[in-house]
Structures are given as C-alpha cells and as structure tokens.
Scaffold this active site. Structure first.
Site, PDB file in Angstrom:
ATOM      1  N   LYS A  79      27.869  51.825  17.639  1.00 57.47           N
ATOM      2  CA  LYS A  79      27.148  51.155  16.551  1.00 57.47           C
ATOM      3  C   LYS A  79      27.178  49.646  16.801  1.00 57.47           C
ATOM      4  CE  LYS A  79      27.217  51.416  11.441  1.00 57.47           C
ATOM      5  NZ  LYS A  79      27.889  52.066  10.306  1.00 57.47           N
ATOM      6  N   SER A 123      24.926  54.500   7.181  1.00 61.51           N
ATOM      7  CA  SER A 123      24.319  53.456   7.969  1.00 61.51           C
ATOM      8  C   SER A 123      24.387  53.683   9.482  1.00 61.51           C
ATOM      9  CB  SER A 123      24.994  52.118   7.649  1.00 61.51           C
ATOM     10  OG  SER A 123      26.364  52.164   8.010  1.00 61.51           O
ATOM     11  N   SER A 137      29.093  56.464   5.919  1.00 59.25           N
ATOM     12  CA  SER A 137      28.101  56.110   6.950  1.00 59.25           C
ATOM     13  C   SER A 137      28.180  56.877   8.252  1.00 59.25           C
ATOM     14  CB  SER A 137      28.185  54.622   7.244  1.00 59.25           C
ATOM     15  OG  SER A 137      27.441  53.938   6.285  1.00 59.25           O
TER      16      SER A 137
HETATM   17  N1  GLN Z   1      25.911  54.070   1.997  1.00 55.51           N
HETATM   18  C1  GLN Z   1      27.117  53.391   1.683  1.00 55.51           C
HETATM   19  C2  GLN Z   1      26.836  51.937   1.376  1.00 55.51           C
HETATM   20  O1  GLN Z   1      25.707  51.575   1.399  1.00 55.51           O
HETATM   21  C3  GLN Z   1      28.092  53.546   2.791  1.00 55.51           C
HETATM   22  C4  GLN Z   1      27.966  52.550   3.867  1.00 55.51           C
HETATM   23  C5  GLN Z   1      28.970  52.736   4.962  1.00 55.51           C
HETATM   24  O2  GLN Z   1      29.742  53.684   4.970  1.00 55.51           O
HETATM   25  N2  GLN Z   1      29.003  51.770   5.850  1.00 55.51           N
HETATM   26  O3  GLN Z   1      27.693  51.181   1.112  1.00 55.51           O
END
Ligand code: GLN
Length: 461
Positions: free
Chosen positions: A65, A140, A164
């Site tokens: 990532k 994400s 994510s």
């Molecule tokens: N969807 C969650 C957020 O927007 C999780 C994001 C993540 O785990 N980086 O915060």
C-alpha cells in the site's frame, strides 16, 4: 523447498507479473510500478537461490500500500500533498521483507491517507472492482486487494485502522489479516490514527498470509508500541482442526442492516464448525452499537494531530502563491488535501477543542476502555468469534461517496477489532447469486493470530 517459488527463476516471475500489471492498468490498482527495481532485486535473489542461501520469502513478488515507505520509491498516501515524496529509508517491515528475499514490485493505490471504504478518494483516481468495473472494490486498501484478486502479485500489504484490509478483502474474495495492535512495527508507515493503525498481509490463501505475517511481525526498537511477544511459527496452526474449540457468535452482528445472502453464508460456515466438533454459543455484546461513533471521534482526533505535520515546509506539496508564512500553511493544506481528509481534520480538531474535549474525545476514550475490558472477558470463555465482515455486498461507485454517514456505517462490523486491538482475519466464505464474493471474519484474543489462521484455514479447506 522454497514455498513461494513459482517459476524457474524469480526474474521470470517478476516479468510475468509486470505483464499482468500492464494488461490490467484500467483497474488502477497501482500508483507506482517499480519494474526495474523489482528486476534488480529478483536477480540478487536468483543468485542467492543458486548459492543455496536464499531467505524464507524467496520467490515472493509482493506489492505494498502506498503509505508504506520504501527507500527511493515515491510514497504518496494517495494524496496530492505527498505526490512527490520519496522516502530516504525503508519501513521496518519492508526491511524485514527484503531480508527474507521478497521482491517489491510496486505501490498500491488507496483512499487518500487510508481514509475511506471505497477507494474513491485517492488523488490518483479510483480503483475498480475486478469482477464488475462499475462497483467499488472496497477500501482503503483497495489497490492492494485488487492486485491480489486479479493475480497482479502473489501477495500484498495493506493497513487496517477500521477495516481497510478486511472490508476490501471481503468485497473482492481474498484473505486479509488485521493483526493485533502492536504486532507489526508502524515505523515508516504514514500515520492515520496511531492507536489503531496496523499493517497486515493480503493473499489468496491463509497459508500465504501466515507466512508473510511471520516475517513482518515482531518487536522493533523504532516503534515503542510494537510488542516483544515472541512470534510463533504460524504454519503449525494450519494443520489443526477445530474439534473442541469454543466459538462465540455475537448476535448484534446479525441484526437489521445485514444482507440476507451474507447472513446465510456466514451461518453456513458456523454450521460447518459445529459439524466438525466446535462448540458454538450465541452471545450478546451490546457495546457494538457505540463502535462507529467512538471510532470516528477517536480516529479523527488522532488524524488531526498526525496530519498537522503536512504544512508545506518540511514535507511534500507547497503552494506557490502564498504571500506570507501563515498563507503558506493555509494554502498548502487547502490545495494539498482532498475533501474527505479535510472533513476528518476538522472533525478531529472539533472533538479535541476545549469545551468539546470532555463531551466527545474523553467520553470516546472511556467507551473504548469499557469495550476492551468487556471483549477481554469474552475471550476468557471463547477461543474465537465469527462474524460477517461487511453488512452489504460491494456497492456502486458514486453511491455513497457524497454521503459520509452511509459510507462510515459500512465499517460497523470491522471497527470493533480495531477499537479493542485484537486480530481479525477475513476469509471468503461464499458467493452471492450475482457472483460477488462474501467474506466472514474470525477474531481471537490479542496475539492469538495462530487461532484465526487455524479456524480460517479450516473453513477454507
Ligand atoms: N473505512 C474506515 C475509515 O474510513 C477504515 C479506514 C482504514 O482502516 N484505514 O476510517
């Protein structure tokens, strides 16, 4: 035997994946592909294989990532504010991968600063779902998961602050682990919410994930929150069955809002555990309903502090048309951050501001503490918990991006593991009638990654 070796040479494997990446550009799973860098690494690994001194991950071609620092390779966090940032050092976990001879082939697309559940907020364009390009792949870590699902790499690394890794893994039908908080060093990983963030592996099988995990886990002197707890040989857990295990099923995970097909699929897997000798018990964990609210108070607070460093002075984007220092800060940040990131910074600043701190931030911390204690009590009785990973199937691009609340609610099942710091593994557990993947998550007590691998692998076999 080198487990990850796929072809007669690692160079051949890298070339194979580079071609696939090129042919699947439209998915937008990568921000940077480092072909020459990968070929160079592959040559070195091939020489080591010849000499009989190759590391455990020799043959593995992996992507990461784009918020994990790789020395000399652009690391953007999918933000304009870091669009030209080239880190001068490797994250600890990258060093560990390289020491065991994994080859890094590129940096995956993500929601900007990992804030999102759909991979639509990247400054480098959205990522497409590989099975239906009109859908979102989840986020994400969407780029990382799509790269694995489409076989553009053997494995990848994502980060999971509130789901994510697991949510896109569920949407695209891959395995993905959110490790225990403190299991993997965060040194060299762009921070979003430091008391939640964890990097974890994504792969097609539990074994691939377990083998990568074994390498990246462990204490790091550069991250004081990393744990000295010894890292076991995770593959030993893959051979064990589930007889006698006590499995908890929290009923609040199965209430309104859960897609019927997902529910049935998860219940079928639970039935498989029962048939194979596990003891299943339904329980209540009424604190789940506070999860999303507490998460979005605490993570935005931490994000507002973490992102204060992007001021146009030391890092990344600097506005060209500022007249004085104050304007330089304001314009660099206004022009450099996207809308969702700004929303989080504002929300986080608000909940930390005097007058609201007690009402929001401090109260959120208290609820988090209660949840941790109550969850620890559950694990005095149960070996693991099984739950759906997402309430819905992958949704249409554009459907929720203008409705933050609807987007945030998609994280309702993944957030609890981050709030209490326990490991949670997503595995594919079926398909909907329209062919889209369904995932479930296996959670266990802190540092019991072995248990989630054991149960996850059993269910997939
Ligand atoms: N969807 C969650 C957020 O927007 C999780 C994001 C993540 O785990 N980086 O915060």
């Amino acid at each position: 035997m080198l487990f990850f070796l796929e072809d007669d040479s690692v160079k051949t494997t890298v070339k194979k994946y580079l071609t696939r990446i090129e042919n699947n550009k439209k998915l937008n799973a990568f921000i940077t592909v480092c072909g020459d860098y990968a070929l160079e690494q592959a040559e070195k690994v091939d020489a080591k294989i010849q000499n009989g001194n190759a590391g455990k991950l020799a043959g593995l071609v992996i992507s990461v990532k784009d918020l994990i620092c790789v020395e000399g390779i652009k690391t953007t966090a999918a933000s304009k504010i870091l669009e030209n940032f080239v880190p001068p050092y490797d994250a600890t976990l990258i060093k560990k991968l390289k020491n065991e001879d994994a080859v890094i082939i590129g940096k995956n697309n993500l929601d900007e600063f990992a804030m999102g559940s759909s991979n639509e907020t990247s400054a480098f364009g959205k990522v497409l779902h590989p099975l239906d390009n009109s859908l979102i792949p989840g986020g994400s870590s969407g780029g990382s998961v799509v790269a694995v699902a489409s076989e553009l790499v053997r494995a990848s690394l994502g980060s999971d602050t509130g789901g994510s890794i697991r949510q896109p893994a569920a949407f695209c039908g891959t395995v993905g682990l959110k490790p225990t908080y403190g299991r993997v060093s965060r040194f060299g990983v762009v921070a979003f919410a430091s008391s939640f963030d964890q990097v974890g592996p994504i792969g097609k099988t539990v074994e691939d994930v377990a083998r990568v995990m074994e390498v990246i886990a462990g204490k790091d002197v550069f991250d004081s929150t990393s744990s000295p707890e010894p890292v076991p040989d995770y593959t030993q857990f893959l051979k064990q069955d589930v007889k006698g295990l006590k499995v908890g099923v929290i009923k609040e995970f199965f209430t309104e809002g859960l897609d019927e097909e997902i529910k049935n699929s998860v219940l079928t897997s639970i039935e498989k555990l029962r048939e194979n000798g596990a003891e299943i018990e339904e329980i209540s964990f009424p604190f789940l309903k506070y999860g999303v609210a507490v998460y979005y108070i605490l993570t935005t607070a931490e994000a507002s502090a973490n992102l204060a460093r992007y001021d146009g002075i030391r890092y990344g984007y600097r506005s060209k048309n500022a007249k004085d220092l104050n304007e330089l800060y304001v314009k660099s940040r206004s022009e450099g951050f996207g809308a969702e990131v700004k929303r989080r910074i504002m929300l986080g600043t608000y909940v930390l501001s005097s007058g609201y701190y007690d009402a929001y931030y401090s109260k959120g911390q208290k609820v988090r503490t209660v949840m941790k204690k109550e969850m620890a009590k559950l694990f005095e009785k149960f070996d693991c918990l099984i739950a759906p990973t997402t309430p819905t199937l992958p949704f249409k691009a554009g459907e929720k991006v203008d409705n933050p609340l609807a987007m945030y609610l998609n994280d309702v099942y993944t957030i609890p593991a981050n709030l209490v710091g326990i490991p949670s593994l997503n595995i594919p557990c079926g398909k909907a009638k329209n062919g889209l993947p369904i995932g479930l998550q296996v959670m266990a007590k802190a540092f019991d990654e072995g248990m989630v691998f054991r149960v996850g692998n059993f269910l997939m076999s």
